[in-house]
Design an enzyme around this catalytic site. Structure first.
Site, short mmCIF file in Angstrom:
data_model
loop_
_atom_site.label_atom_id
_atom_site.label_comp_id
_atom_site.label_asym_id
_atom_site.label_seq_id
_atom_site.Cartn_x
_atom_site.Cartn_y
_atom_site.Cartn_z
N SER A 58 -16.78 6.62 42.63
CA SER A 58 -15.34 6.57 43.25
C SER A 58 -14.86 7.59 44.91
CB SER A 58 -13.48 5.98 43.01
OG SER A 58 -13.83 5.85 42.15
N PHE A 59 -15.38 8.30 45.05
CA PHE A 59 -15.50 9.41 45.96
C PHE A 59 -16.24 8.39 46.35
CE2 PHE A 59 -15.75 13.48 48.24
CZ PHE A 59 -14.63 13.98 48.70
N ILE A 84 -9.80 9.21 35.88
CA ILE A 84 -9.15 8.58 34.71
C ILE A 84 -8.44 10.40 34.36
CG2 ILE A 84 -8.78 8.92 32.28
CD1 ILE A 84 -11.78 7.05 31.56
N THR A 88 -10.93 14.32 34.26
CA THR A 88 -11.50 14.69 35.40
C THR A 88 -10.51 16.47 35.86
OG1 THR A 88 -11.92 14.63 38.21
CG2 THR A 88 -11.14 13.02 36.50
N HIS A 90 -9.68 17.27 39.01
CA HIS A 90 -9.81 17.45 40.37
C HIS A 90 -9.29 15.30 40.64
CE1 HIS A 90 -14.57 16.57 39.28
NE2 HIS A 90 -13.95 15.79 40.61
N PHE A 115 -8.11 -2.53 47.92
CA PHE A 115 -8.29 -0.96 46.21
C PHE A 115 -8.10 -1.79 45.24
CE2 PHE A 115 -6.14 2.17 43.93
CZ PHE A 115 -6.70 2.94 44.49
N ARG A 129 -6.80 -2.13 31.89
CA ARG A 129 -7.00 -2.51 33.01
C ARG A 129 -7.95 -2.70 32.88
NH1 ARG A 129 -3.42 2.59 35.03
NH2 ARG A 129 -1.70 2.32 33.93
N1 INI Z 1 -15.64 9.44 40.04
C1 INI Z 1 -14.97 8.79 39.15
O1 INI Z 1 -15.31 7.11 40.27
N2 INI Z 1 -13.98 8.66 38.41
C2 INI Z 1 -13.77 9.64 37.64
O2 INI Z 1 -12.99 9.90 37.04
C3 INI Z 1 -14.40 10.54 38.12
N3 INI Z 1 -14.32 12.19 37.65
O3 INI Z 1 -13.93 12.02 36.69
O4 INI Z 1 -14.84 13.22 38.89
C4 INI Z 1 -15.57 10.57 39.72
N4 INI Z 1 -16.28 11.61 39.72
C5 INI Z 1 -16.81 11.52 40.96
C6 INI Z 1 -16.69 11.32 42.34
O5 INI Z 1 -16.53 9.86 42.47
C7 INI Z 1 -17.96 11.42 43.32
O6 INI Z 1 -19.13 10.64 42.43
C8 INI Z 1 -18.78 13.44 43.08
O7 INI Z 1 -17.50 14.44 43.53
C9 INI Z 1 -19.94 13.45 44.06
O8 INI Z 1 -18.98 13.33 45.15
#
Ligand code: INI
Length: 167
Positions: A58-59, A84, A88, A90, A115, A129
């Protein structure tokens, strides 16, 4: 005289959509994409007007969405992901940065970026969801994409600026 009301229609025919899907929690994010495609096709979209782009997590959704929006090929970009809290440490960073990045992507490109990210405390909540039980956030985001794309299409500059008319 009644005020002139502008509101977007729920007609997707003739509009082009990109879906950006995060591969984290892929079992669920694919359900969000399916929900989004279902909504778009119910509103009149043809499959050839929908493209899906996959990102690692998602990042990474905002940057991909921004680049896709900048191509000018799409009327809206729908981001789908699942973050979730229990899984995680972070959570706040990933969910928060994804949310503010999506806003920035829309504002900097003038293309609606939606979003469709599920943020949940538990896997069970997240599943609910993503259409496993009832609602599907991908479906909802796609409905909003059609409405806002339609509304933006109606906003045309008529009769100069408000400042100009006042002066
Ligand atoms: N990315 C998600 O989309 N959902 C998550 O729950 C998640 N967790 O749990 O860490 C997650 N992490 C990866 C993040 O989005 C990046 O891809 C990664 O940090 C590299 O930039």
């Amino acid at each position: 005289m009644e005020p002139k009301i502008h509101s977007g229609s729920l007609k997707a025919d003739g509009l082009r959509f990109a879906i950006v899907e995060s591969r984290w929690n892929e079992l669920l994010t694919t359900k969000l994409t399916a929900g989004a495609v279902d909504a778009l096709s119910r509103l009149g979209s043809r499959n050839e007007d929908i493209e899906v782009f996959k990102v690692p997590g998602s990042f990474e959704l905002p940057l991909a969405a921004k680049r896709i929006a900048e191509t000018g090929r799409f009327d809206a970009v729908i981001c789908v992901g699942v973050v979730i809290r229990g899984e995680t440490p972070h959570f706040e960073y990933v969910a928060g940065e994804a949310a503010s990045g999506i806003t920035q992507a829309a504002l900097s490109t003038n293309v609606p970026v939606l979003f469709g990210i599920v943020t949940a405390d538990t896997v069970e909540q997240a599943m609910n969801r993503c259409g496993i039980k009832s609602g599907n956030k991908g479906f909802e985001a796609a409905m909003s994409a059609v409405e806002i794309a339609s509304l933006l299409g109606q906003i045309v500059e008529e009769g100069g600026t408000a400042a100009g008319r006042a002066g």
